[in-house]
Design an enzyme around this catalytic site. Structure first.
Site, mmCIF file in Angstrom:
data_model
loop_
_atom_site.group_PDB
_atom_site.id
_atom_site.type_symbol
_atom_site.label_atom_id
_atom_site.label_comp_id
_atom_site.label_asym_id
_atom_site.label_seq_id
_atom_site.Cartn_x
_atom_site.Cartn_y
_atom_site.Cartn_z
ATOM 1 N N ASP A 145 -1.832 10.756 -2.454
ATOM 2 C CA ASP A 145 -2.197 9.704 -3.403
ATOM 3 C C ASP A 145 -2.457 10.253 -4.797
ATOM 4 O O ASP A 145 -2.313 9.536 -5.792
ATOM 5 C CB ASP A 145 -3.424 8.941 -2.904
ATOM 6 C CG ASP A 145 -3.028 8.043 -1.744
ATOM 7 O OD1 ASP A 145 -2.987 8.541 -0.606
ATOM 8 O OD2 ASP A 145 -2.693 6.867 -1.994
ATOM 9 N N GLN A 195 -2.804 2.789 9.814
ATOM 10 C CA GLN A 195 -1.480 2.825 9.191
ATOM 11 C C GLN A 195 -0.494 3.668 10.012
ATOM 12 O O GLN A 195 0.706 3.419 10.000
ATOM 13 C CB GLN A 195 -1.569 3.399 7.765
ATOM 14 C CG GLN A 195 -2.243 2.486 6.757
ATOM 15 C CD GLN A 195 -3.727 2.765 6.632
ATOM 16 O OE1 GLN A 195 -4.378 3.189 7.583
ATOM 17 N NE2 GLN A 195 -4.287 2.515 5.470
ATOM 18 N N ARG A 247 0.849 -1.188 0.000
ATOM 19 C CA ARG A 247 0.000 0.000 0.000
ATOM 20 C C ARG A 247 0.888 1.242 0.000
ATOM 21 O O ARG A 247 2.100 1.151 0.151
ATOM 22 C CB ARG A 247 -0.931 -0.012 1.220
ATOM 23 C CG ARG A 247 -0.150 -0.391 2.481
ATOM 24 C CD ARG A 247 -0.582 0.270 3.701
ATOM 25 N NE ARG A 247 -0.497 1.696 3.614
ATOM 26 C CZ ARG A 247 0.635 2.395 3.764
ATOM 27 N NH1 ARG A 247 1.812 1.801 3.969
ATOM 28 N NH2 ARG A 247 0.625 3.714 3.679
ATOM 29 N N GLY A 248 0.225 2.417 -0.115
ATOM 30 C CA GLY A 248 0.968 3.660 -0.271
ATOM 31 C C GLY A 248 1.171 3.893 -1.761
ATOM 32 O O GLY A 248 1.540 2.967 -2.495
ATOM 33 N N ALA A 249 0.926 5.125 -2.199
ATOM 34 C CA ALA A 249 0.839 5.391 -3.643
ATOM 35 C C ALA A 249 2.059 4.916 -4.454
ATOM 36 O O ALA A 249 1.898 4.175 -5.432
ATOM 37 C CB ALA A 249 0.571 6.879 -3.873
ATOM 38 N N LYS A 279 -4.889 10.046 2.654
ATOM 39 C CA LYS A 279 -5.675 9.218 3.562
ATOM 40 C C LYS A 279 -6.785 10.014 4.268
ATOM 41 O O LYS A 279 -6.565 11.139 4.700
ATOM 42 C CB LYS A 279 -4.732 8.589 4.587
ATOM 43 C CG LYS A 279 -5.354 7.713 5.637
ATOM 44 C CD LYS A 279 -6.226 6.610 5.088
ATOM 45 C CE LYS A 279 -5.515 5.717 4.100
ATOM 46 N NZ LYS A 279 -6.470 4.856 3.335
#
Ligand code: MRU
Length: 348
Positions: free
Chosen positions: A240, A199, A49-51, A251
């Protein structure tokens, strides 16, 4: 990161190995994805995860999608590549890095259409590996450009996780902190826990503790009180997708943090690579916002915390208008003040 967040193992017949982030911080486990379906699932459920990391996962995912193609001619191979890209594109809608990586892979295929298919597959693997390697350099550069923002002896607040786990290595918002820490600055970080998937508490706190940076986890709802107490001098978050005017999707909860920062006179910065900008969107209104399962809110981590059957709204991201953003730290420098012209000039 003790081990790479995500990497490709072997040659064209190889696979993807990644840290399963759903298990952190209690368990550190690497998993292997041997098919595009497994890669899609890993992105969907946030194992990766994470852009920027999602972009890398998408690039590697296309290789998993085409590695067994028996196509002899380019047109047939291109259809297989398109199918793989279309599949991965349905995994998560908000982080534009995913679409950026898929477009880059397709463009490279078209540019090399005269190659034999085996050679073209190798060329595409090289491109996916390059996307991963470039991200490491980009994150270091973001850290270098942003480190001066960190006040020596001060407090920094961040939301979600924009660290090494969200990129190939080192992070974006956390890169700024890692670089300042390496310069010998002393500062304290407040990590919003980041409901509903935590997160901040699970990943950001874990990464900062590993780096020896003073970190305190707070519930998202505590940010206002901590700011009011004068403990926060700077906010830095990741992104993102950033529209042409600087409106920034990140987020869920980031927008609230930005409003709080403005109210308390605290500069609010975004740290993100060029691949997170979407200049096709004039403003944040057009950014697609992912909505996730109700259970993430009502039954997070296996324990029911709301009545069965209750209505739930669970957007994974929100958009912070550019007017709240003091600057955007990119690998090319800091865009400040934030606006169309400054963004285009920096990205040109
Ligand atoms: O749902 P997630 O965990 O993928 O959301 C991640 C974020 O919002 C990050 O802040 C963003 O992707 C930047 S990562 C460098």
């Amino acid at each position: 990161m003790p081990l790479p967040t995500i990497e490709w193992l072997g040659g064209i017949e190889g696979c993807v190995r990644l840290i399963d982030q759903t298990l952190l911080p209690t368990e550190f486990r690497q998993i292997e994805c041997h098919s595009i379906e497994a890669m899609w699932e890993a992105i969907k459920v946030l194992r990766v995860r994470g852009a920027p990391a999602i972009g890398i996962a998408a690039a590697f995912g296309t290789i998993l999608g085409i590695q067994s193609s028996r196509a002899a001619k380019y047109d047939e191979f291109r259809r297989a590549l398109e199918k793989a890209a279309d599949c991965l594109a349905t995994s998560r809608p908000t982080a534009v890095n995913l679409f950026w990586a898929l477009e880059r892979m397709k463009r490279v295929a078209d540019e090399n259409r005269l190659m034999t298919i085996p050679l073209l597959k190798e060329r595409l693997l090289d491109e996916a590996l390059a996307i991963c390697e470039e991200d490491k350099a980009v994150c270091r550069a973001i850290g270098r450009h942003g480190a001066d923002l960190i006040p020596d002896g001060g407090g920094v607040l961040t939301h979600c996780n924009a660290g090494g786990l969200a990129t190939a290595d080192y992070g974006t918002a956390l890169a700024v902190m890692f670089a300042a820490h390496e310069q010998g600055k002393r500062f304290r970080v407040f990590a919003d826990e980041t409901r509903p998937l935590l997160q901040g508490a699970r990943l950001t706190a874990w990464e900062l503790m590993q780096a020896g940076i003073d970190v305190t986890v707070i519930c998202d709802s505590m940010a206002a009180a901590v700011m009011r107490q004068g403990k926060v001098d700077l906010v830095v978050v990741g992104a993102d997708r950033i529209a042409a005017n600087g409106d920034t999707a990140n987020k869920i909860g980031t927008y609230a943090v930005a409003i709080l920062a403005k109210e308390h006179g605290i500069p609010f910065y975004v740290a993100a690579p060029a691949s997170t900008f979407d200049l096709s969107l004039p403003e944040g209104e057009g950014i697609p916002i992912e909505e996730r399962k109700a259970e993430e809110v009502t039954c997070g981590f296996g324990r029911r915390t709301a009545p069965e059957g209750v209505k739930v709204f669970n957007p994974a991201f929100d958009v912070t208008p550019a007017r709240y953003i003091a600057g955007i730290v990119t690998e090319r420098g800091i865009i400040s003040p934030v606006g169309d012209a400054a963004i285009r000039a920096m990205l040109r």
